[in-house]
Design a protein around this motif. Structure first.
Motif, PDB file in Angstrom:
ATOM      1  N   ARG A  97       1.051 -13.222  -9.566  1.00  0.00           N
ATOM      2  CA  ARG A  97       2.210 -13.709 -10.323  1.00  0.00           C
ATOM      3  C   ARG A  97       1.850 -14.058 -11.769  1.00  0.00           C
ATOM      4  O   ARG A  97       2.527 -14.852 -12.410  1.00  0.00           O
ATOM      5  N   THR A  98       0.789 -13.445 -12.272  1.00  0.00           N
ATOM      6  CA  THR A  98       0.421 -13.662 -13.663  1.00  0.00           C
ATOM      7  C   THR A  98       1.293 -12.795 -14.563  1.00  0.00           C
ATOM      8  O   THR A  98       1.433 -11.593 -14.340  1.00  0.00           O
ATOM      9  N   PHE A 107       1.307  -8.681  -9.391  1.00  0.00           N
ATOM     10  CA  PHE A 107       1.340  -9.272  -8.059  1.00  0.00           C
ATOM     11  C   PHE A 107       0.231  -8.656  -7.202  1.00  0.00           C
ATOM     12  O   PHE A 107      -0.016  -7.450  -7.267  1.00  0.00           O
ATOM     13  N   HIS A 108      -0.430  -9.482  -6.399  1.00  0.00           N
ATOM     14  CA  HIS A 108      -1.404  -9.001  -5.424  1.00  0.00           C
ATOM     15  C   HIS A 108      -1.601 -10.090  -4.379  1.00  0.00           C
ATOM     16  O   HIS A 108      -1.101 -11.215  -4.525  1.00  0.00           O
ATOM     17  N   ASP A 109      -2.331  -9.754  -3.313  1.00  0.00           N
ATOM     18  CA  ASP A 109      -2.598 -10.744  -2.271  1.00  0.00           C
ATOM     19  C   ASP A 109      -4.102 -10.875  -2.006  1.00  0.00           C
ATOM     20  O   ASP A 109      -4.523 -11.117  -0.879  1.00  0.00           O
ATOM     21  N   CYS A 110      -4.910 -10.713  -3.065  1.00  0.00           N
ATOM     22  CA  CYS A 110      -6.362 -10.847  -2.913  1.00  0.00           C
ATOM     23  C   CYS A 110      -6.734 -12.298  -2.627  1.00  0.00           C
ATOM     24  O   CYS A 110      -6.155 -13.235  -3.197  1.00  0.00           O
ATOM     25  N   SER A 143      -3.971  -6.274   0.285  1.00  0.00           N
ATOM     26  CA  SER A 143      -3.243  -5.147   0.874  1.00  0.00           C
ATOM     27  C   SER A 143      -2.284  -4.496  -0.119  1.00  0.00           C
ATOM     28  O   SER A 143      -1.761  -3.413   0.157  1.00  0.00           O
ATOM     29  N   PHE A 144      -2.025  -5.161  -1.276  1.00  0.00           N
ATOM     30  CA  PHE A 144      -1.120  -4.536  -2.252  1.00  0.00           C
ATOM     31  C   PHE A 144      -1.449  -5.029  -3.653  1.00  0.00           C
ATOM     32  O   PHE A 144      -1.986  -6.117  -3.859  1.00  0.00           O
ATOM     33  N   LEU A 145      -1.140  -4.168  -4.624  1.00  0.00           N
ATOM     34  CA  LEU A 145      -1.270  -4.485  -6.045  1.00  0.00           C
ATOM     35  C   LEU A 145      -0.105  -3.818  -6.756  1.00  0.00           C
ATOM     36  O   LEU A 145       0.083  -2.597  -6.639  1.00  0.00           O
ATOM     37  N   SER A 146       0.666  -4.596  -7.475  1.00  0.00           N
ATOM     38  CA  SER A 146       1.830  -4.014  -8.153  1.00  0.00           C
ATOM     39  C   SER A 146       2.057  -4.693  -9.498  1.00  0.00           C
ATOM     40  O   SER A 146       1.796  -5.888  -9.666  1.00  0.00           O
ATOM     41  N   ASP A 227       8.874  -1.853  -9.807  1.00  0.00           N
ATOM     42  CA  ASP A 227       7.541  -2.118  -9.275  1.00  0.00           C
ATOM     43  C   ASP A 227       6.709  -0.850  -9.424  1.00  0.00           C
ATOM     44  O   ASP A 227       7.108   0.210  -8.931  1.00  0.00           O
ATOM     45  N   LEU A 228       5.561  -0.963 -10.069  1.00  0.00           N
ATOM     46  CA  LEU A 228       4.562   0.107 -10.057  1.00  0.00           C
ATOM     47  C   LEU A 228       3.495  -0.317  -9.060  1.00  0.00           C
ATOM     48  O   LEU A 228       2.783  -1.303  -9.282  1.00  0.00           O
ATOM     49  N   VAL A 229       3.392   0.405  -7.953  1.00  0.00           N
ATOM     50  CA  VAL A 229       2.520   0.018  -6.848  1.00  0.00           C
ATOM     51  C   VAL A 229       1.296   0.924  -6.846  1.00  0.00           C
ATOM     52  O   VAL A 229       1.419   2.153  -6.866  1.00  0.00           O
ATOM     53  N   PHE A 230       0.109   0.321  -6.793  1.00  0.00           N
ATOM     54  CA  PHE A 230      -1.155   1.054  -6.802  1.00  0.00           C
ATOM     55  C   PHE A 230      -1.790   0.928  -5.424  1.00  0.00           C
ATOM     56  O   PHE A 230      -2.058  -0.175  -4.948  1.00  0.00           O
TER      57      PHE A 230
END
Length: 253
Positions: A97-98, A107-110, A143-146, A227-230
């Motif tokens: 959320r930076t 956004f990520h869940d690291c 599990s996600f980076l966007s 959303d750009l999802v990598f």
């Protein structure tokens, strides 16, 4: 007043050196040697000025919104991150959320963030956007980076299901990576989501969203974001050289 004096001195200087150049074949050797030394000193400063000016003037102009648009475009936009310098150019590490500027959020869940973001100045001949965004990903245990881009209110104005929204981007990566673009449209209590996978080949990538295949309530459209999802971005460097949007009507059949 200063410009007037500068112009006067410049013209006098030009006339002086023009006369010296024309008189050089017949000038006394002592005068010619003195003029040569002065000319060499002047040339060193002029060459430096020309070198810096050529470099700066060749860069895309800060604030530029110039990019190709489809025929019939009624709304287009390049986000601020690619138009001009941000107050904070880079961040590391990057928590979820930076925000970078007022329109882009990562956004990520690291569990432990080993990510960095940095705005960079585009300098290549083919670049139309003044700035780009570099994302460095090292260890990635999530599990996600966007990257989420909030579109301005004007994107929702007069939006109908007869239109298409096109996203064009230039993305460079160290390693091949799958990327997805998801257009989100909030209408009343619902959010419509349209997903496209970005083409895998080449840095120039495009996604088109045909709103005819959505269930939009045109009278209640409030907000749009992308959303750009990598997918699986571990140990990769991703550079987004440009990102633009264009809205236009579907061709009549």
């Amino acid at each position: 007043m200063n410009r007037t004096l500068d112009g006067l001195f410049h013209r006098r200087g030009l006339r002086r050196w023009r006369r010296a150049a024309r008189a050089a074949p017949d000038a006394a050797l002592d005068d010619l040697r003195r003029q040569r030394n002065a000319a060499r000193q002047l040339r060193a400063h002029l060459d430096q000025l020309i070198h810096v000016a050529d470099g700066r003037l060749a860069l895309p102009k800060v604030g530029s919104s110039h990019f190709p648009r489809p025929h019939g475009t009624d709304w287009s936009w390049r986000p601020e991150l690619w138009r001009g310098p941000l107050p904070v150019a880079g961040l590391a590490p990057v928590p979820s959320r930076t925000m970078l500027g007022g329109e882009a959020t990562l956004f990520h869940d690291c569990t432990i963030s080993e990510l960095s973001l940095r705005q960079l100045r585009n300098t290549r001949d083919e670049d139309l956007a003044p700035y780009g965004l570099r994302l460095d990903v090292f260890k990635f245990d999530g599990s996600f980076l966007s990257l989420v881009i909030d579109l301005p209110a004007s994107a929702a104005a007069d939006l109908t299901r007869t239109q298409l929204m096109r996203v064009d981007t230039i993305i460079e990566t160290e390693e091949p990576i799958r990327m997805y673009a998801r257009l989100n449209v909030r209408h009343g209590p619902n959010t419509e989501q349209l997903v496209r996978e970005m083409p895998p080949d080449g840095p120039a990538k495009r996604a088109e969203f045909d709103l005819a295949y959505s269930h939009l309530n045109e009278k209640r459209i409030e907000k749009l974001w992308l959303d750009l999802v990598f997918d699986a971005p571990r140990m990769n460097q991703i550079i987004l050289r440009d990102l633009t949007f264009a809205r236009y009507r579907r061709a009549a059949i």
